[in-house]
Enzyme design. Structure first.
Site, PDB file in Angstrom:
ATOM      1  N   GLU A 243      13.060 -15.487  10.291  1.00 13.26           N
ATOM      2  CA  GLU A 243      11.668 -15.514  10.753  1.00 13.26           C
ATOM      3  C   GLU A 243      10.947 -16.675  10.052  1.00 13.26           C
ATOM      4  O   GLU A 243      10.838 -16.698   8.824  1.00 13.26           O
ATOM      5  CB  GLU A 243      10.982 -14.191  10.393  1.00 13.26           C
ATOM      6  CG  GLU A 243       9.564 -14.113  10.921  1.00 13.26           C
ATOM      7  CD  GLU A 243       8.864 -12.812  10.546  1.00 13.26           C
ATOM      8  OE1 GLU A 243       8.995 -12.392   9.387  1.00 13.26           O
ATOM      9  OE2 GLU A 243       8.188 -12.234  11.410  1.00 13.26           O
TER      10      GLU A 243
ATOM     11  N   LYS B 212      -4.529  -1.427   0.549  1.00 15.61           N
ATOM     12  CA  LYS B 212      -4.398  -2.679  -0.203  1.00 15.61           C
ATOM     13  C   LYS B 212      -4.189  -3.822   0.782  1.00 15.61           C
ATOM     14  O   LYS B 212      -3.129  -3.957   1.386  1.00 15.61           O
ATOM     15  CB  LYS B 212      -3.227  -2.641  -1.186  1.00 15.61           C
ATOM     16  CG  LYS B 212      -3.385  -3.782  -2.200  1.00 15.61           C
ATOM     17  CD  LYS B 212      -2.114  -4.357  -2.729  1.00 15.61           C
ATOM     18  CE  LYS B 212      -1.372  -5.317  -1.880  1.00 15.61           C
ATOM     19  NZ  LYS B 212      -2.011  -6.626  -1.624  1.00 15.61           N
TER      20      LYS B 212
ATOM     21  N   CYS C  29       4.020 -11.215  14.217  1.00 14.85           N
ATOM     22  CA  CYS C  29       5.320 -10.589  13.961  1.00 14.85           C
ATOM     23  C   CYS C  29       6.221 -10.634  15.186  1.00 14.85           C
ATOM     24  O   CYS C  29       7.432 -10.772  15.064  1.00 14.85           O
ATOM     25  CB  CYS C  29       5.113  -9.155  13.499  1.00 14.85           C
ATOM     26  SG  CYS C  29       4.007  -8.233  14.574  1.00 14.85           S
TER      27      CYS C  29
HETATM   28  P1  NAD Z   1       4.588  -9.674   2.664  1.00 19.86           P
HETATM   29  O1  NAD Z   1       5.658  -8.675   2.863  1.00 19.86           O
HETATM   30  O2  NAD Z   1       4.803 -10.758   1.691  1.00 19.86           O
HETATM   31  O3  NAD Z   1       3.229  -8.949   2.209  1.00 19.86           O
HETATM   32  C1  NAD Z   1       2.676  -7.894   2.941  1.00 19.86           C
HETATM   33  C2  NAD Z   1       1.873  -7.011   2.008  1.00 19.86           C
HETATM   34  O4  NAD Z   1       2.758  -6.466   1.033  1.00 19.86           O
HETATM   35  C3  NAD Z   1       0.784  -7.744   1.226  1.00 19.86           C
HETATM   36  O5  NAD Z   1      -0.339  -6.907   1.100  1.00 19.86           O
HETATM   37  C4  NAD Z   1       1.425  -7.947  -0.132  1.00 19.86           C
HETATM   38  O6  NAD Z   1       0.493  -8.038  -1.178  1.00 19.86           O
HETATM   39  C5  NAD Z   1       2.256  -6.686  -0.257  1.00 19.86           C
HETATM   40  N1  NAD Z   1       3.383  -6.796  -1.188  1.00 19.86           N
HETATM   41  C6  NAD Z   1       4.076  -7.906  -1.544  1.00 19.86           C
HETATM   42  N2  NAD Z   1       5.021  -7.597  -2.449  1.00 19.86           N
HETATM   43  C7  NAD Z   1       4.941  -6.264  -2.661  1.00 19.86           C
HETATM   44  C8  NAD Z   1       5.660  -5.340  -3.474  1.00 19.86           C
HETATM   45  N3  NAD Z   1       6.653  -5.736  -4.262  1.00 19.86           N
HETATM   46  N4  NAD Z   1       5.320  -4.041  -3.406  1.00 19.86           N
HETATM   47  C9  NAD Z   1       4.318  -3.614  -2.601  1.00 19.86           C
HETATM   48  N5  NAD Z   1       3.583  -4.443  -1.838  1.00 19.86           N
HETATM   49  C10 NAD Z   1       3.894  -5.747  -1.859  1.00 19.86           C
HETATM   50  O7  NAD Z   1       4.279 -10.206   4.120  1.00 19.86           O
HETATM   51  P2  NAD Z   1       3.235 -11.302   4.554  1.00 19.86           P
HETATM   52  O8  NAD Z   1       3.783 -12.636   4.220  1.00 19.86           O
HETATM   53  O9  NAD Z   1       1.888 -10.927   4.046  1.00 19.86           O
HETATM   54  O10 NAD Z   1       3.180 -11.090   6.143  1.00 19.86           O
HETATM   55  C11 NAD Z   1       4.065 -11.662   7.001  1.00 19.86           C
HETATM   56  C12 NAD Z   1       5.118 -10.675   7.427  1.00 19.86           C
HETATM   57  O11 NAD Z   1       4.504  -9.522   8.007  1.00 19.86           O
HETATM   58  C13 NAD Z   1       6.021 -11.232   8.502  1.00 19.86           C
HETATM   59  O12 NAD Z   1       7.345 -10.895   8.203  1.00 19.86           O
HETATM   60  C14 NAD Z   1       5.551 -10.512   9.770  1.00 19.86           C
HETATM   61  O13 NAD Z   1       6.514 -10.421  10.772  1.00 19.86           O
HETATM   62  C15 NAD Z   1       5.177  -9.187   9.221  1.00 19.86           C
HETATM   63  N6  NAD Z   1       4.263  -8.474  10.146  1.00 19.86           N
HETATM   64  C16 NAD Z   1       4.758  -7.422  10.872  1.00 19.86           C
HETATM   65  C17 NAD Z   1       3.946  -6.766  11.796  1.00 19.86           C
HETATM   66  C18 NAD Z   1       4.461  -5.615  12.619  1.00 19.86           C
HETATM   67  O14 NAD Z   1       3.645  -4.887  13.189  1.00 19.86           O
HETATM   68  N7  NAD Z   1       5.764  -5.412  12.711  1.00 19.86           N
HETATM   69  C19 NAD Z   1       2.622  -7.178  11.975  1.00 19.86           C
HETATM   70  C20 NAD Z   1       2.146  -8.246  11.206  1.00 19.86           C
HETATM   71  C21 NAD Z   1       2.991  -8.886  10.286  1.00 19.86           C
END
Ligand code: NAD
Length: 499
Positions: free
Chosen positions: A403, A197, A306
């Site tokens: 963050e 997804k 991230c």
């Molecule tokens: P997010 O957590 O809002 O969303 C990430 C994914 O989770 C999306 O596909 C979203 O649709 C899904 N999602 C949202 N709510 C959900 C729920 N209740 N249940 C299941 N899935 C759900 O994050 P974002 O804003 O898309 O991305 C930014 C974040 O990602 C930042 O915190 C960043 O640091 C992190 N990130 C981490 C890494 C790593 O390798 N550690 C890499 C890239 C991004």
């Protein structure tokens, strides 16, 4: 830059104009309830496509297709060498389509088309090829056992590493294709099947990847991609009882929800979460290199990384000079659309993200910080934020502890190494850290004291397929990449025979 140079290629336009559907088994489908998600170009806020908005019913179908492919299909009987070949073919197809994928990524996410092609997609291809090698190297051990309560028996004991099963993969929007490949690579190398997804803000390259997976020859149901909202499709996938392993990249808050859902069904789970990574410039550092490196550490990909170096700590002797250099670099960056190859910084991914980042800048101001450059949204259409540097910040302020996920740097001086280590570790996160210094013994003594999954020396966010990547503390659980990732996609089975 003329309009024609900024227009998508004919191939990208054709991709955007087609009716987008998601892939379940061998079928390209609309959402069962017919809903869609509008996809916009962050450089101007205009709609470029729409994708199906999958819900629980669609996730149920996708998991069933993945289960069937895992349990009973040609994939479940495939030889390791054929799995390796398929993954290599998949990587070749991504390489062949790299310019198109880069354009789609630039239009969907806002990132530079140059970076999309030469960083995101390059790294994804290299990673898939690295993972392909593991398909033929998944091994157990033979173990000479004693079994104390049966002294006269003879034994043959060994372990097998077996594919964990159906993988539910949920990814963020900052490196859409790369993050998807971080999940697909180990899943396909080990013989799992996948329901992916993508993030609702950036669903397009995942749909193209699904098409390329079929073209590479993956049997129906091995790779399924369902676009949809997090709280609907994402939540349905993370709580699905027939998913064997969840792998998530995203925010720490959502990661915790997914971790809790995983525990309810005892699903294996790995979480790659947020960060607030320190860049530490020691007294003896090469200052121009460190300033340029620190600027890149925070401003690369609009700070939507991230492990972005979002907290800068500089030895007090050089603090003013280094901050002045970084502020100068920031003030001179050209902002432009992802398709503009001369732009040094693109828009943020969405209006919501622009608002969130500007809100943090306001919080910084309100808490007494001084803004040396930037300080808010850029004029004009699109979701641009000026690269921003803040000093005079309190270490407990939200801009230091939370963050921001945008082009915003907070900078502070330190007196000595102990203080640098203490404030670097004063964070709920522990994803990455960089140390800028040429004093080898000093650096080696510091590395074990830094609480983070990666430590870079005289570089930042340098990644390689063969090196594990992941977080300490609230930055996650488990590791992506390297040989370490294989453990997370396999179960160990113990076999003991009385002979
Ligand atoms: P997010 O957590 O809002 O969303 C990430 C994914 O989770 C999306 O596909 C979203 O649709 C899904 N999602 C949202 N709510 C959900 C729920 N209740 N249940 C299941 N899935 C759900 O994050 P974002 O804003 O898309 O991305 C930014 C974040 O990602 C930042 O915190 C960043 O640091 C992190 N990130 C981490 C890494 C790593 O390798 N550690 C890499 C890239 C991004």
């Amino acid at each position: 830059m003329s309009e024609s140079q900024l227009s998508p290629s004919a191939e990208a336009q054709a991709f955007l104009q087609r009716q987008q559907k998601f892939l379940i088994g061998e079928h390209w489908l609309d959402a069962e309830d017919g809903r869609t998600i509008t996809v916009v170009n962050p450089a101007d806020g205009e709609q470029i496509a729409s994708v199906p908005s999958g819900s629980k019913a669609d996730i149920d179908k996708a998991v069933a297709a993945a289960r069937q492919a895992f349990d009973d299909s040609e994939w479940s009987r495939i030889k390791p060498v054929a799995r390796q070949k398929l993954l290599l073919d998949f990587a070749d197809l991504i390489e062949k389509n790299a310019p198109l994928l880069a354009e789609i990524e630039a239009l969907d996410n806002g990132k530079s088309v140059v970076i999309a092609e030469h960083v995101d997609i390059r790294l994804a291809i290299d990673f898939l090829r690295y993972m392909a090698g593991f398909a033929t190297k998944i091994e157990g051990r033979t173990v000479d056992v004693s079994v104390p309560f049966m002294p006269d028996a003879q034994w043959h004991g060994y372990t097998r590493r077996e594919a964990v099963g159906v993988v539910g993969a949920i990814v963020a929007w900052n490196f859409p294709l790369l993050l998807a490949c971080w999940k697909l690579g180990p899943a396909l190398a080990t013989g799992c099947t996948v329901v992916l997804k993508p993030a609702e803000d950036t669903p397009l390259t995942a749909l193209k990847l699904a098409e390329l997976a079929l073209e590479a020859g993956y049997p129906a149901g091995v790779v399924n991609v369902v676009t949809g909202l997090g709280h609907e499709a994402g939540a349905a996938l993370s709580s699905h009882p027939d998913v064997d392993k969840l792998t998530f990249t995203g925010s720490t808050d959502v990661g915790k929800l997914i971790g809790k859902a995983a525990m309810d069904t005892m699903t294996r789970v790995t979480l790659e979460l947020g960060g607030k990574s320190p860049t530490i410039v020691l007294e003896d550092a090469d200052l121009p290199t460190a300033a340029a490196g620190a600027a890149n550490a925070i401003f690369f990909n609009q700070g939507q990384v991230c492990c972005a170096g979002s907290r800068l700590y500089v030895h007090k002797k050089h603090f003013d000079n280094v901050v002045a250099d970084i502020s100068d670099i920031a003030a001179n960056m050209t902002l432009g659309a992802g398709l503009d190859p001369t732009a040094q910084m693109g828009p943020l991914v969405s209006a919501k993200q622009q608002e969130r980042v500007c809100g943090y800048i306001e919080q910084g101001r309100a808490s007494g910080a001084t803004i040396t450059t930037g300080g808010g949204a850029a004029d004009g259409p699109g979701f641009f934020v000026k690269p921003t540097v803040m000093v005079d910040v309190n270490h407990n302020a939200s801009v230091v502890q939370e963050e921001i996920f945008g082009p915003v740097l907070v900078a502070m001086p330190f007196d000595d190494i102990d203080e640098a280590v203490r404030i670097a570790n004063d964070s709920q996160y522990g994803l990455g850290a960089s140390i800028w210094s040429n004093n080898l013994s000093q650096v080696h003594r510091m590395i074990p004291r830094i609480k983070s999954g990666s430590v870079w020396v005289n570089c930042h966010t340098a990644l390689d397929p063969s090196l594990p990547f992941g977080g300490y503390k609230q930055s996650g659980l488990g590791r992506e990449m390297g040989s370490d990732v294989i453990e997370h996609y396999t179960e160990v089975k113990t076999v003991l025979m009385s002979i």
